[in-house]
Design an enzyme around this catalytic site. Structure first.
Site, PDB file in Angstrom:
ATOM      1  N   GLY A  70       4.224  -4.230   3.957  1.00  0.00           N
ATOM      2  CA  GLY A  70       4.428  -5.610   3.494  1.00  0.00           C
ATOM      3  C   GLY A  70       4.098  -6.669   4.530  1.00  0.00           C
TER       4      GLY A  70
ATOM      5  CB  SER B 151       0.134  -6.924   2.724  1.00  0.00           C
ATOM      6  OG  SER B 151      -0.644  -7.411   1.664  1.00  0.00           O
TER       7      SER B 151
ATOM      8  CG  ASP C 251      -0.802  -0.153   8.235  1.00  0.00           C
ATOM      9  OD1 ASP C 251      -1.561   0.696   8.748  1.00  0.00           O
ATOM     10  OD2 ASP C 251       0.347   0.106   7.843  1.00  0.00           O
TER      11      ASP C 251
ATOM     12  CE  LYS D 118       1.005   1.201   4.466  1.00  0.00           C
ATOM     13  NZ  LYS D 118       1.765   2.377   4.868  1.00  0.00           N
TER      14      LYS D 118
HETATM   15  P1  ATP Z   1       4.220  -0.324   7.762  1.00  0.00           P
HETATM   16  O1  ATP Z   1       4.095   0.454   6.491  1.00  0.00           O
HETATM   17  O2  ATP Z   1       2.952  -1.096   8.110  1.00  0.00           O
HETATM   18  O3  ATP Z   1       4.830   0.427   8.896  1.00  0.00           O
HETATM   19  P2  ATP Z   1       6.655  -1.469   6.863  1.00  0.00           P
HETATM   20  O4  ATP Z   1       6.520  -1.694   5.392  1.00  0.00           O
HETATM   21  O5  ATP Z   1       7.357  -0.210   7.272  1.00  0.00           O
HETATM   22  O6  ATP Z   1       5.215  -1.525   7.484  1.00  0.00           O
HETATM   23  P3  ATP Z   1       7.348  -4.242   7.218  1.00  0.00           P
HETATM   24  O7  ATP Z   1       7.958  -4.513   5.886  1.00  0.00           O
HETATM   25  O8  ATP Z   1       5.992  -4.759   7.453  1.00  0.00           O
HETATM   26  O9  ATP Z   1       7.392  -2.678   7.542  1.00  0.00           O
HETATM   27  O10 ATP Z   1       8.397  -4.832   8.299  1.00  0.00           O
HETATM   28  C1  ATP Z   1       8.572  -4.347   9.598  1.00  0.00           C
HETATM   29  C2  ATP Z   1       9.368  -5.363  10.427  1.00  0.00           C
HETATM   30  O11 ATP Z   1       8.588  -6.539  10.612  1.00  0.00           O
HETATM   31  C3  ATP Z   1      10.684  -5.786   9.812  1.00  0.00           C
HETATM   32  O12 ATP Z   1      11.714  -5.368  10.660  1.00  0.00           O
HETATM   33  C4  ATP Z   1      10.632  -7.307   9.720  1.00  0.00           C
HETATM   34  O13 ATP Z   1      11.761  -7.947  10.272  1.00  0.00           O
HETATM   35  C5  ATP Z   1       9.403  -7.718  10.527  1.00  0.00           C
HETATM   36  N1  ATP Z   1       8.617  -8.777   9.831  1.00  0.00           N
HETATM   37  C6  ATP Z   1       8.056  -9.849  10.384  1.00  0.00           C
HETATM   38  N2  ATP Z   1       7.370 -10.568   9.483  1.00  0.00           N
HETATM   39  C7  ATP Z   1       7.495  -9.934   8.309  1.00  0.00           C
HETATM   40  C8  ATP Z   1       7.011 -10.194   6.992  1.00  0.00           C
HETATM   41  N3  ATP Z   1       6.239 -11.255   6.700  1.00  0.00           N
HETATM   42  N4  ATP Z   1       7.317  -9.296   6.022  1.00  0.00           N
HETATM   43  C9  ATP Z   1       8.067  -8.195   6.309  1.00  0.00           C
HETATM   44  N5  ATP Z   1       8.569  -7.928   7.527  1.00  0.00           N
HETATM   45  C10 ATP Z   1       8.284  -8.784   8.527  1.00  0.00           C
END
Ligand code: ATP
Length: 280
Positions: free
Chosen positions: A102, A105, A137, A11
């Site tokens: 990510g 989702s 989210d 998103k």
């Molecule tokens: P948001 O926009 O909701 O804040 P983000 O994109 O900034 O999310 P994510 O990619 O969801 O952040 O990852 C945040 C943390 O979650 C990472 O440090 C990662 O180690 C941990 N994590 C645990 N499971 C997952 C997964 N399936 N995918 C991505 N990160 C994950």
């Protein structure tokens, strides 16, 4: 053994207003959230041996119980009382800790996928209640529509009629912790007078709403985000904004050709993750 392969989309936030800090430490937000066609692939296999296995193989993302997808399956099993065996293989395409949602989702996709596979019969509303405990989210990705999200992100209402847009995502490959951004946010007492339009008929109207209260915090730490915004505008974006807590920046384009051309120009330096995506 039955396997399903599901797409877990990322998103962007067209708007993110931080309204106030709550007594429980969370912040009340007002966001416009838009899904895009950059997706992780989630393969879920049911088998006879009870237990949950999650493999991802991406640096910075844990396998097993540390993965939010594992916690999603575990929560569903505990609530439904069903103890099945499930293996979840995640192929990450969405940059991690990037402001693109990510992990949330992936968790939403596991909740919906396991609910269907095991015929648990939980409603979308119930899945959202389970999801918000995993991440603010997560309900949005179960809702599956462009949304105005309020509360911590769990109060969702549909925003119909936003035009499809092409976006160019640029991620400078620096992970940003959402918790760190909120810790460093200085809330002002200003009143947010902006009314989010319930209907946006044009790309110009989308660009008029672009604003993110977290952007200044992340830019102070990573000034390259400001540089990326300027570069996106210089290659033809109608507007550019950091998504979520960053560091990914998106530029808004009216058509695919303009977006792909801009992405090609920005990719040339090779140090950033750059891709053109379409809104869903
Ligand atoms: P948001 O926009 O909701 O804040 P983000 O994109 O900034 O999310 P994510 O990619 O969801 O952040 O990852 C945040 C943390 O979650 C990472 O440090 C990662 O180690 C941990 N994590 C645990 N499971 C997952 C997964 N399936 N995918 C991505 N990160 C994950």
């Amino acid at each position: 053994m039955r396997t399903v392969k599901l797409q877990a989309p990322a998103k962007v936030n067209y708007r993110l207003d931080v309204l106030r800090k709550r007594p429980d430490g969370y912040h009340d937000l007002r966001m416009v959230m838009q899904r895009i066609d950059l997706c992780d692939e989630i393969a879920i296999t049911l088998h006879d041996q009870p237990g949950i296995q999650v493999t991802c193989g991406r640096e910075g993302v844990p396998d097993g119980p540390g993965n939010i997808a594992w916690r999603a399956a575990d929560a569903l099993f505990k609530i439904s009382g069903k103890q099945a065996g499930v293996s979840i293989a995640i192929t990450k395409q969405i940059p991690v800790a990037a402001g693109l949602g990510g992990g949330s989702s992936d968790a939403a996709t596991v909740l919906m996928g396991v609910n269907d596979l095991l015929q648990l019969g939980l409603s979308e509303e119930r899945l959202m209640e389970i999801g918000v405990k995993l991440g603010a989210d997560v309900p949005f990705f179960i809702f599956k529509k462009t949304a105005l999200a309020e509360g911590i992100g769990e109060k969702l209402s549909p925003l119909d009629g936003l035009p499809a847009a092409w976006l160019v995502l640029v991620n400078p490959n620096v992970p940003v912790s959402t918790a760190w951004v909120y810790q460093n946010l200085q809330l002002t007492t200003r009143q947010n007078e902006y009314n989010i339009p319930r209907f946006c008929g044009s790309i110009a109207e989308i660009c008029a709403m672009l604003s993110n209260d977290l952007e200044a915090v992340t830019i102070r730490r990573f000034p390259v985000i400001q540089e990326i915004k300027e570069r996106l505008l210089s290659v033809g974006a109608s507007g550019a904004l950091m998504s979520g807590s960053g560091p990914t920046v998106f530029g808004v384009f009216a058509d695919e050709v303009a977006a792909r051309n801009a992405a090609a120009v920005l990719s040339r330096a090779g140090e950033w993750f750059v891709t053109a995506v379409k809104t869903l």
